[in-house]
Each structure stands twice: as C-alpha cells, then as structure tokens.
Design a protein around this motif. Sequence first.
Motif, PDB file in Angstrom:
ATOM      1  N   THR A  75       1.623  24.494  50.373  1.00 16.29           N
ATOM      2  CA  THR A  75       2.572  23.508  50.904  1.00 16.29           C
ATOM      3  C   THR A  75       3.827  23.432  50.047  1.00 16.29           C
ATOM      4  O   THR A  75       4.963  23.484  50.566  1.00 16.29           O
ATOM      5  N   PHE A  76       3.654  23.325  48.741  1.00 21.05           N
ATOM      6  CA  PHE A  76       4.824  23.219  47.874  1.00 21.05           C
ATOM      7  C   PHE A  76       5.553  24.548  47.730  1.00 21.05           C
ATOM      8  O   PHE A  76       6.757  24.562  47.429  1.00 21.05           O
ATOM      9  N   TYR A  77       4.867  25.650  47.945  1.00 26.93           N
ATOM     10  CA  TYR A  77       5.568  26.933  47.997  1.00 26.93           C
ATOM     11  C   TYR A  77       6.515  26.967  49.193  1.00 26.93           C
ATOM     12  O   TYR A  77       7.666  27.409  49.064  1.00 26.93           O
ATOM     13  N   ARG A  78       6.034  26.500  50.346  1.00 32.35           N
ATOM     14  CA  ARG A  78       6.906  26.477  51.530  1.00 32.35           C
ATOM     15  C   ARG A  78       8.067  25.503  51.342  1.00 32.35           C
ATOM     16  O   ARG A  78       9.207  25.804  51.703  1.00 32.35           O
ATOM     17  N   LEU A  79       7.776  24.340  50.743  1.00 34.69           N
ATOM     18  CA  LEU A  79       8.852  23.381  50.489  1.00 34.69           C
ATOM     19  C   LEU A  79       9.878  23.951  49.517  1.00 34.69           C
ATOM     20  O   LEU A  79      11.091  23.725  49.668  1.00 34.69           O
ATOM     21  N   HIS A  80       9.384  24.694  48.511  1.00 32.48           N
ATOM     22  CA  HIS A  80      10.304  25.312  47.557  1.00 32.48           C
ATOM     23  C   HIS A  80      11.099  26.440  48.209  1.00 32.48           C
ATOM     24  O   HIS A  80      12.316  26.556  47.967  1.00 32.48           O
ATOM     25  N   ALA A  81      10.430  27.264  49.018  1.00 36.33           N
ATOM     26  CA  ALA A  81      11.121  28.400  49.640  1.00 36.33           C
ATOM     27  C   ALA A  81      12.216  27.944  50.593  1.00 36.33           C
ATOM     28  O   ALA A  81      13.242  28.627  50.735  1.00 36.33           O
ATOM     29  N   HIS A  82      12.036  26.812  51.254  1.00 35.19           N
ATOM     30  CA  HIS A  82      13.042  26.284  52.186  1.00 35.19           C
ATOM     31  C   HIS A  82      13.946  25.242  51.541  1.00 35.19           C
ATOM     32  O   HIS A  82      14.675  24.527  52.252  1.00 35.19           O
ATOM     33  N   ASN A  83      13.906  25.146  50.212  1.00 37.73           N
ATOM     34  CA  ASN A  83      14.761  24.217  49.460  1.00 37.73           C
ATOM     35  C   ASN A  83      14.583  22.765  49.888  1.00 37.73           C
ATOM     36  O   ASN A  83      15.508  21.939  49.750  1.00 37.73           O
ATOM     37  N   GLU A  84      13.404  22.441  50.389  1.00 34.10           N
ATOM     38  CA  GLU A  84      13.168  21.072  50.843  1.00 34.10           C
ATOM     39  C   GLU A  84      12.942  20.131  49.665  1.00 34.10           C
ATOM     40  O   GLU A  84      13.240  18.926  49.762  1.00 34.10           O
ATOM     41  N   THR A 290       1.248  20.006  41.639  1.00 37.78           N
ATOM     42  CA  THR A 290       2.403  19.243  42.112  1.00 37.78           C
ATOM     43  C   THR A 290       3.418  19.012  41.005  1.00 37.78           C
ATOM     44  O   THR A 290       4.628  19.214  41.187  1.00 37.78           O
ATOM     45  N   LEU A 291       2.944  18.601  39.841  1.00 36.69           N
ATOM     46  CA  LEU A 291       3.853  18.290  38.745  1.00 36.69           C
ATOM     47  C   LEU A 291       4.521  19.544  38.185  1.00 36.69           C
ATOM     48  O   LEU A 291       5.700  19.502  37.803  1.00 36.69           O
ATOM     49  N   LEU A 292       3.786  20.639  38.126  1.00 37.72           N
ATOM     50  CA  LEU A 292       4.388  21.878  37.632  1.00 37.72           C
ATOM     51  C   LEU A 292       5.520  22.346  38.538  1.00 37.72           C
ATOM     52  O   LEU A 292       6.536  22.874  38.067  1.00 37.72           O
ATOM     53  N   ILE A 293       5.387  22.152  39.838  1.00 36.54           N
ATOM     54  CA  ILE A 293       6.392  22.646  40.784  1.00 36.54           C
ATOM     55  C   ILE A 293       7.553  21.674  40.945  1.00 36.54           C
ATOM     56  O   ILE A 293       8.714  22.074  41.040  1.00 36.54           O
ATOM     57  N   THR A 294       7.259  20.391  40.970  1.00 36.63           N
ATOM     58  CA  THR A 294       8.299  19.401  41.258  1.00 36.63           C
ATOM     59  C   THR A 294       9.010  18.893  40.010  1.00 36.63           C
ATOM     60  O   THR A 294      10.161  18.464  40.089  1.00 36.63           O
TER      61      THR A 294
END
Length: 373
Positions: A75-84, A290-294
């Motif tokens: 989920t967070f990969y997709r959010l990151h890939a689309h700059n969300e 979550t924390l590592l990505i955000t």
Amino acid sequence: MIFTKYILKEIFRNQLIILTLLFLVCFCQKLIKMLSLVIDSGISIYLIFLCLGLNMPESGKLLIPFSVFLSVLVTFYRLHAHNEIIAMYSCAVDKYIFIRSIFFFSGIVATCTMINISWLSPYCSSYQSKLLYKIKENINLVILSEKKFQPLATKYLILFSDSIQGNKLKNVFLSKTNPDKDNSMFIIITSDQGSVCRNPDGSRLIILKKGTYYEIYNKCELCQDVLITDFSQYQMLINSTIKTFYEKNESVDHMFMHQLWRSNKSEMRAELHWRLTLLVSIFLMPMITTLLITVVSYNYLINLLVTVFLYIIFFIFHILLRSCVLLDNINPIVWMWVINSIYLSIVLLLNSWDTSYIKKLVLIMCYRYHIKT
C-alpha cells in the motif's frame, strides 16, 4: 477522517488479495502432497478437502501476520510511487494519521487472529489429526499387487502373493527381518492361502493357512540353527494402531489458550508466548514499515530492504527460540520478549525520528559525504 478511510480501504483491499493468494498457494501445496499419498486408495474426495480445509486456520497463524506486513508494504509503495504521501503532507496531513490508520487496521486483524490462535486453530488441528488417523487407516495396506515383492508396515516385512482377490491371498511368501543388527535371525513363511483383516482398533492382521514357518539364524548358514515348523494357521500383526499414542500425546497445537495458560510445562509456556508474539507482530511490523516510509523517507528502496530484513530477522529468531524450548541453557520465553522489546524500541525511535538529534546527525553526515564526493 477522509485520509484515514482512504488508507484503510487500500490496506484492506491489498490484505484480502495477498491473504487469498497465500492461502491458495498453501492449499495447493498441501493438496499435491496429500494426493500423492492417497492416490488410487479409494479415499473420499470430500474427506481429503475437509482435511485440507481444517489445516487452513493452522496455516493462518503465520500467513495472517505475513499478509498484514505485505499489505502495508504494498500500500505505501503504491502511495509513494504515485506521490500521494507527498500530496498528503502538502495538505497538512500529520504522520499520526498514518499511525492511527495502521493501529486501527492492526487491531481489527489482531482480534481475528486472537480468535484463530485461541480457539479455532486448536480445534481444527485436533479434528484434522483424527481425520488423518482415519485416512492412514484406510490407505495402509489398501493396495496389494500380485506377483510383486512389496514392503508392508516397514521395510523389514516383505510380502509376495501369486494371486490377490479382495483380501484373499494365494501362494503367499512372507519374509521378516529383525531390525536389531545384533540379532542375525530372520523368518520366512510360505503358505497356500491367506487373508488380510482389520481389527476394531485400526491395526491389521495377516492370517496364513496351511504353510511352513522357517526361522533361520546366523544369516544364510543354513546348516546351523534352522527351525522349520508346519502350521495350519498363522497370524501376524503387520501394523499397529496409533490411536493409543494419539490419545496420550496431545500436541501443543491442539491446546487452547486457557489450557496453555494453566500449564507449567516449558513446552506449553513457550507455545503460549509464541502465540502472543504473533499478536504483537501484527502491531510492530506494520508500524515499523509505516514509519520507515513516511518519516524516514530518504531512500525508499533502502527503507524497503531494511523493513524486509527486520521482518525476516524477527521471525527467524522467534522460530529458533520456539524450537529450542527443550534446551537447558536457554530461556526462550525471556528471549522472546527481549526481541519484542527491541522491536518496540525501534518503533519508538522511528516515531521520534523527525524531532530527534539522530535525524540531524544523519543529515550532517549525508551532507559531508555529498561535499567530499
């Protein structure tokens, strides 16, 4: 609230897809393994699929935490890939929106997992063991081939029959070797006819009529210690039942949480803390992801690899500790919670990352490295 619903919707959708795929892979693997054992044995297809279905809750003990971790990661990969994620931060979305969403998601999954590990999985495992016992009863010695030497219960008992009709045998040759290497005695039995029957407890007998019994010592030195006896009827137990063993040796996988809690045995206590660790992992590992990505968002690929590495290390150590429960020089329960505490510290550290001096130190080191290069 809108962002929370959106994140939860994405995570639940990915969770459902990933968990379905994992269960299908596990189901197909178990199905192939079981079919290889029961092919041409006359076992009901319904019984096979029922046994496989009962194995799913046990498989879910590890698959559910793993699917939670993967669903958050995807989920967070997709959010990151689309700059969300950047778009959410630009809309003044705080990191605690992500934390609250993951905590709520983990709480729902942990509730279902608690039901599974406390009651559903032990009950299904116990019932599955009974079904497997019945299946083994049915497939053990169901198929007998004519004009072929074949082992029965073990490789030490070999049967040859010139003709087989149902459970009736004709022109039988039976060879039995003593598995004790210190004893060189072996037995040969020949008979005109015989039959195979099953006792009520599940054990099987072979009954031979009108034959000769040879008991030979010192291997093939036939001139020494050879006993020959003619008989009108001879019976031999060719496989014993496992029913008594099953009743007296209940597996820890069949025990409910309240039974494990009341037990003082080290194996039961380790199983209890292992199940509790599975619940803890549903909160810890998605939160670390979550924390590592955000929060620590310098390099997504590195964060991804670090997250996967931490997950693998977490479960490798816990599985090793669970398997070392019988060792005297280690206390697996203590070390389980030491590892859990370490990972909780990682969560707290990552949560305070954007306000700590560690972040500033890392930024300074990265800046100096950039200047030198």
